[in-house]
Write an enzyme that holds these catalytic residues in place. Structure first.
Site, PDB file in Angstrom:
ATOM      1  CG  HIS A  85       5.277   4.456   8.811  1.00  0.00           C
ATOM      2  ND1 HIS A  85       4.209   3.759   7.900  1.00  0.00           N
ATOM      3  CD2 HIS A  85       5.344   6.018   7.939  1.00  0.00           C
ATOM      4  CE1 HIS A  85       3.984   3.983   7.104  1.00  0.00           C
ATOM      5  NE2 HIS A  85       5.258   4.887   7.023  1.00  0.00           N
ATOM      6  CG  HIS A 141       8.688   7.453   5.106  1.00  0.00           C
ATOM      7  ND1 HIS A 141       8.796   7.283   3.758  1.00  0.00           N
ATOM      8  CD2 HIS A 141       8.115   7.095   5.383  1.00  0.00           C
ATOM      9  CE1 HIS A 141       7.040   7.186   3.490  1.00  0.00           C
ATOM     10  NE2 HIS A 141       6.788   6.899   4.458  1.00  0.00           N
ATOM     11  NE  ARG A 143      -1.227   2.559   2.421  1.00  0.00           N
ATOM     12  CZ  ARG A 143      -0.927   3.691   3.401  1.00  0.00           C
ATOM     13  NH1 ARG A 143      -0.575   4.906   2.335  1.00  0.00           N
ATOM     14  NH2 ARG A 143      -0.343   3.943   4.947  1.00  0.00           N
ATOM     15  CG  ASP A 144       3.252   4.100   2.604  1.00  0.00           C
ATOM     16  OD1 ASP A 144       3.100   5.441   1.975  1.00  0.00           O
ATOM     17  OD2 ASP A 144       4.247   4.178   3.956  1.00  0.00           O
ATOM     18  CB  CYS A 183       5.008  11.030   1.342  1.00  0.00           C
ATOM     19  SG  CYS A 183       3.930  11.992   1.407  1.00  0.00           S
ATOM     20  CG  ASN A 241       7.045   3.238   4.410  1.00  0.00           C
ATOM     21  OD1 ASN A 241       7.030   3.870   5.401  1.00  0.00           O
ATOM     22  ND2 ASN A 241       6.508   3.185   3.011  1.00  0.00           N
TER      23      ASN A 241
END
Length: 332
Positions: free
Chosen positions: A238, A240, A45-46, A271, A280
Site C-alpha cells: 500500500h 502513497h 474509502r482511503d 492522509c 495512493n
C-alpha cells in the site's frame, strides 16, 4: 523590425491523421512477478476520506458500482468512523445498503474500534472489515489517541467478534517506511505490529507507506524482513506517491513475490494526519504497468479511466493518474 514573418514550414507537432495505437504494446514480463496480481481498490474509502469535498451517498455508490463494472473485485466501500473527525465517511451504512450484491465482489469497510464494529454489524451487505494500527508510536497517539499496545488490544477484541460473526478481517500497518513525526521507522516495529495483526486472525496484512517517502530498496528490505515472520502471500503493498516512488516500489516488491496491491482510482487520497502526503498510487497506472508486464488483473482499463474521470468531475478538479489523463486526451 515591424510586421511579422511566418515561414512556410509545417508545425513542430503536426497532428497525426491516424488514430493512436493501443497501449501498452506487446507485454514483456519480468522474473519473479506472479502472472496474476490481486488489486484492492481503496479509492472510495482511503481516497475520498481526505478530500475537501464531501461526496454524496449516491455518488459514492455510483463510484463503487463503476469500479466493479470495470472488473475490480475488492473495493473498500467506506469506514465506520466518527463523522466529526472524518465527515467524508458519514453514512457508510447507507452506502452498503444501496450496493447491489455481486458474486465474487467484496466491499470491505474500515472499522477502528468496537463502537465502529457495532455500527458495521447493523449494516446490510457486510462481509469484510479492515482494521489498522501504526508502526509509529507518535502517529498512533496523534491519529487514534492511544498507544500502539492499547490499539492492538482494542483491535484484538474487534477481530475476535468479527471473525465469530463470519467476517473476513484485513489488517493495515501504517507508517511502515516513515512517520511524519518520528521520521524513519525501524523494521522491527513494523514486524511487531504485523505479527500482532496476524495473530488476531487477519487474513492479510497490508503494509502502508502512509506518507509516501519510501524508495524501492527500502520497500524490498521491509518486505523481506516481514516475510521472514509472516507468509509472503499474506502481504499486500500500500504505497502513497508523495515522492513519485510508488510504481517503482510496487515493481520492486512484486519481483519479490508480493501478489496483492492496494491502489486508488485516479490517485485519490492522502492522509488526513500527514500534511503534504499525496494520494495512493493510481489504479489506472498500476493496471497499465501490470498489463505491460503480461500480468492478469481482470480490469478493463478504459472503463476504469472513465470511472476516474467521473469522480474527478464530481470533485471538480483534475486527478493525478497519469494513465487517466493520457487516455482522456486520446479520447478527446
Amino acid at each position: 523590425m515591424t510586421g511579422s514573418f511566418t515561414p512556410d514550414l509545417p508545425p513542430l507537432c503536426a497532428p497525426d491523421p491516424e488514430p493512436m495505437p493501443s497501449f501498452p504494446l506487446a507485454p514483456v514480463g519480468l522474473p519473479g512477478i506472479s502472472p496474476a496480481v490481486h488489486l484492492v481498490e481503496v479509492g472510495p474509502r482511503d481516497g475520498l476520506q481526505n478530500e475537501a469535498v464531501s461526496v454524496s451517498v449516491t455518488e459514492r455508490v455510483a463510484l463503487i458500482e463503476s469500479l466493479a463494472d470495470a472488473g475490480l473485485t475488492e473495493i473498500e466501500a467506506g469506514a465506520f468512523v466518527s463523522p466529526t473527525w472524518v465527515p467524508q465517511m458519514a453514512n457508510t451504512d447507507r452506502v452498503l445498503a444501496a450496493l447491489a450484491p455481486r458474486p465474487g465482489v467484496r466491499t470491505p469497510v474500515l472499522v477502528p474500534n468496537k463502537k465502529g464494529l457495532d455500527a458495521a454489524l447493523d449494516a446490510a451487505n457486510l462481509t469484510d472489515i479492515a482494521v489498522f494500527a501504526a508502526a509509529s508510536e507518535t502517529f498512533s497517539r496523534r491519529n487514534i489517541n492511544c498507544s500502539i499496545d492499547d490499539s492492538l488490544t482494542r483491535l484484538a477484541e474487534v477481530a475476535r467478534e468479527a471473525r465469530a460473526r463470519g467476517l473476513r478481517v484485513r489488517g493495515y500497518v501504517s507508517c511502515v517506511l516513515g512517520c511524519p513525526y518520528e521520521g524513519a521507522v525501524p523494521a522491527g516495529a513494523v514486524v511487531r505490529v504485523a505479527e500482532a495483526l496476524w495473530a488476531m486472525g487477519c487474513a492479510e496484512i497490508s503494509l502502508g507507506d502512509t506518507i509516501g517517502v519510501g524508495t524501492p530498496g527500502q520497500a524490498v528490505a521491509l518486505v523481506e524482513t516481514v516475510a521472514a515472520s509472516l507468509p509472503r502471500e499474506a502481504l499486500a503493498a500500500h504505497f502513497h506517491d508523495t515522492y513519485g516512488q510508488a510504481l517503482a516500489n510496487l515493481l520492486a516488491v512484486l519481483e519479490r513475490g508480493v501478489r496483492t496491491v492496494d491502489s486508488s482510482v485516479a490517485g485519490l487520497g492522502g492522509c488526513p494526519y500527514a500534511t503534504g502526503a499525496s494520494g495512493n498510487v493510481a489504479t489506472e497506472d498500476v493496471v497499465y504497468m501490470l498489463e505491460g508486464l503480461g500480468v492478469a488483473t481482470g480490469v478493463d482499463l478504459d472503463a476504469l479511466c472513465r470511472a476516474g474521470e467521473t469522480i474527478g468531475a464530481v470533485l471538480g478538479r483534475p486527478l493525478p493518474s497519469r494513465v487517466g489523463r493520457a487516455r482522456a486526451g486520446r479520447r478527446a
